[in-house]
Design a protein around this motif. Structure first.
Motif, PDB file in Angstrom:
ATOM      1  N   ALA A  39       0.303  -1.518   0.226  1.00  0.00           N
ATOM      2  CA  ALA A  39      -0.243   0.607  -0.045  1.00  0.00           C
ATOM      3  C   ALA A  39       0.661   1.139  -0.461  1.00  0.00           C
ATOM      4  O   ALA A  39       0.040   2.473  -0.895  1.00  0.00           O
ATOM      5  N   SER A  40       2.123   1.209   0.752  1.00  0.00           N
ATOM      6  CA  SER A  40       3.099   2.534   1.213  1.00  0.00           C
ATOM      7  C   SER A  40       3.778   2.885  -0.915  1.00  0.00           C
ATOM      8  O   SER A  40       3.816   3.667  -0.818  1.00  0.00           O
ATOM      9  N   LEU A  66      -5.694   6.091   6.815  1.00  0.00           N
ATOM     10  CA  LEU A  66      -5.403   7.636   6.585  1.00  0.00           C
ATOM     11  C   LEU A  66      -5.229   7.348   4.613  1.00  0.00           C
ATOM     12  O   LEU A  66      -5.204   7.468   3.775  1.00  0.00           O
ATOM     13  N   LEU A  67      -5.380   5.611   4.916  1.00  0.00           N
ATOM     14  CA  LEU A  67      -5.257   4.940   3.672  1.00  0.00           C
ATOM     15  C   LEU A  67      -6.593   4.910   2.865  1.00  0.00           C
ATOM     16  O   LEU A  67      -6.915   5.066   2.167  1.00  0.00           O
ATOM     17  N   VAL A  68      -7.804   4.528   4.185  1.00  0.00           N
ATOM     18  CA  VAL A  68      -8.900   5.096   3.480  1.00  0.00           C
ATOM     19  C   VAL A  68      -9.198   6.668   2.751  1.00  0.00           C
ATOM     20  O   VAL A  68      -9.505   6.881   2.133  1.00  0.00           O
ATOM     21  N   ALA A  69      -9.076   7.030   3.575  1.00  0.00           N
ATOM     22  CA  ALA A  69      -8.831   8.285   3.210  1.00  0.00           C
ATOM     23  C   ALA A  69      -8.249   9.501   2.079  1.00  0.00           C
ATOM     24  O   ALA A  69      -8.962   9.874   1.014  1.00  0.00           O
ATOM     25  N   SER A  70      -6.817   8.111   1.351  1.00  0.00           N
ATOM     26  CA  SER A  70      -6.212   8.360   0.183  1.00  0.00           C
ATOM     27  C   SER A  70      -7.552   7.886  -0.952  1.00  0.00           C
ATOM     28  O   SER A  70      -7.283   8.992  -2.364  1.00  0.00           O
ATOM     29  N   LEU A  71      -8.028   6.627  -0.834  1.00  0.00           N
ATOM     30  CA  LEU A  71      -8.492   5.940  -1.583  1.00  0.00           C
ATOM     31  C   LEU A  71      -9.875   7.189  -2.435  1.00  0.00           C
ATOM     32  O   LEU A  71      -9.843   7.373  -3.388  1.00  0.00           O
ATOM     33  N   GLY A  72     -10.186   8.262  -1.292  1.00  0.00           N
ATOM     34  CA  GLY A  72     -11.555   8.475  -1.028  1.00  0.00           C
ATOM     35  C   GLY A  72     -10.707  10.038  -1.963  1.00  0.00           C
ATOM     36  O   GLY A  72     -11.296  10.376  -3.088  1.00  0.00           O
TER      37      GLY A  72
END
Length: 343
Positions: free
Chosen positions: A19-20, A75-81
């Motif tokens: 993911a990173s 952080l990952l969910v927000a980034s995907l959005g």
């Protein structure tokens, strides 16, 4: 530590690091703001991922590992959005060479009327006279189609162009390109992270081939393609339709999946059956060999000879000052099969 625990932690670690590997360049290429800010935020995202991995394996961080993982997941969910909110546009401040996409219409007498055909006069990559022209092409005069590869990064990677020939000696070349903004440069990695939109450019050969062979010094190869006349016609119209779609429904370029080679492959698969997927669609420098394997190159010579005689740079440089039609004729001299129709 049990085997199940080791496997679970290993899989989780790989997922975090994977993911990173997406998140860091996504933040760096697409976040608005100065480069320093983008670099800092991308580095912090990478550091948080690494800390989460360390916490999975270091007993002293056992108590907070799930808290750290939760922070990274948010952080990952927000980034995907945020990533899904980045949409392609057709109204940016485009670089002059991709300012316009070709526009076409077909008359009842089978004349293809094109607007925005590029015919730049290139002196250097930065010094040129822009010209966008209106041209008409009678489709019953189509005689040939040629595949060109312009190698700009070694033998494996090349830009793909397709050029259509007409009975009066004219040639119309199509190129699927990044639609970069003014003062924007190409990045192979950035091309995988929504950095550029797609463009379909129709151009005179003395523009779009000469700028590569004579001005940029790329190695350009030309191959005569064997194809039924009706299929040549449909491929030409498919390029025009693709450009029209992109004008109203812009899409992002992708270095790996939506580029100058894969888009041509997608158009061809809509027109004919049986084209296999192949690694040479990604390593586009080897695309002519793939086309030869489909029995679609000129049968005037074996592929080894076609490849050996396909380089047009010497002829293009010698024809540098010649007008459009002469340039197209001269670069084909000595190319096996290029003096015969494609069908």
């Amino acid at each position: 530590m049990s085997l199940t625990s080791i496997v679970l932690r290993s899989v989780t670690s790989l997922a975090l690091l994977g993911a990173s590997l997406w998140l860091m360049p996504a933040l760096w290429f697409r976040l608005p703001g100065p480069e320093g800010l983008r670099t800092t935020l991308a580095a912090l995202a990478g550091a948080l991922s690494l800390i989460c991995v360390i916490a999975l394996w270091w007993p002293q961080l056992h108590a907070i590992r799930w808290r750290l993982a939760g922070i990274y997941l948010m952080l990952l969910v927000a980034s995907l959005g945020w990533w899904n909110s980045i949409t392609p546009r057709a109204d940016r401040d485009w670089a002059p060479e991709v300012e316009h996409l070709v526009e076409g219409s077909l008359s009842q007498d089978d004349i293809l009327h094109l607007e925005q055909v590029r015919n730049f006069e290139w002196r250097t990559p930065e010094d040129y006279t822009p010209r966008w022209e209106r041209r008409d092409y009678p489709l019953d005069q189509l005689t040939s189609v040629d595949l060109l590869t312009s190698h700009w990064m070694g033998p494996q990677i090349a830009h793909t162009l397709v050029s259509f020939g007409f009975a009066d000696g004219r040639h119309l070349a199509f190129s699927v390109e990044i639609r970069k903004e003014r003062d924007e440069a190409f990045s192979t990695l950035g091309g995988m992270f929504k950095e550029y939109e797609l463009a379909v450019i129709a151009a005179d050969e003395r523009d779009i081939i000469r700028v590569r062979s004579n001005v940029r010094g790329e190695q350009v190869h030309l191959y005569r393609v064997q194809m039924p006349r009706e299929l040549i016609r449909e491929l030409l119209l498919a390029y025009v339709d693709e450009a029209e779609t992109l004008r109203t429904q812009p899409r992002f370029y992708n270095t790996a999946t939506s580029n100058c080679t894969t888009l041509v492959y997608a158009m061809m698969t809509r027109l004919t059956d049986g084209l296999p997927l192949d690694y040479r669609l990604l390593l586009s420098g080897y695309l002519p060999e793939y086309v030869a394997d489909q029995d679609a190159l000129s049968d005037a010579a074996p592929f080894a000879e076609l490849k050996a005689r396909s380089l047009i740079n010497p002829a293009a440089i010698a024809a540098d000052e010649h007008p459009d039609g002469d340039f197209s004729r001269l670069i084909r001299e000595g190319i096996p099969g290029a003096d015969s129709p494609s069908f």
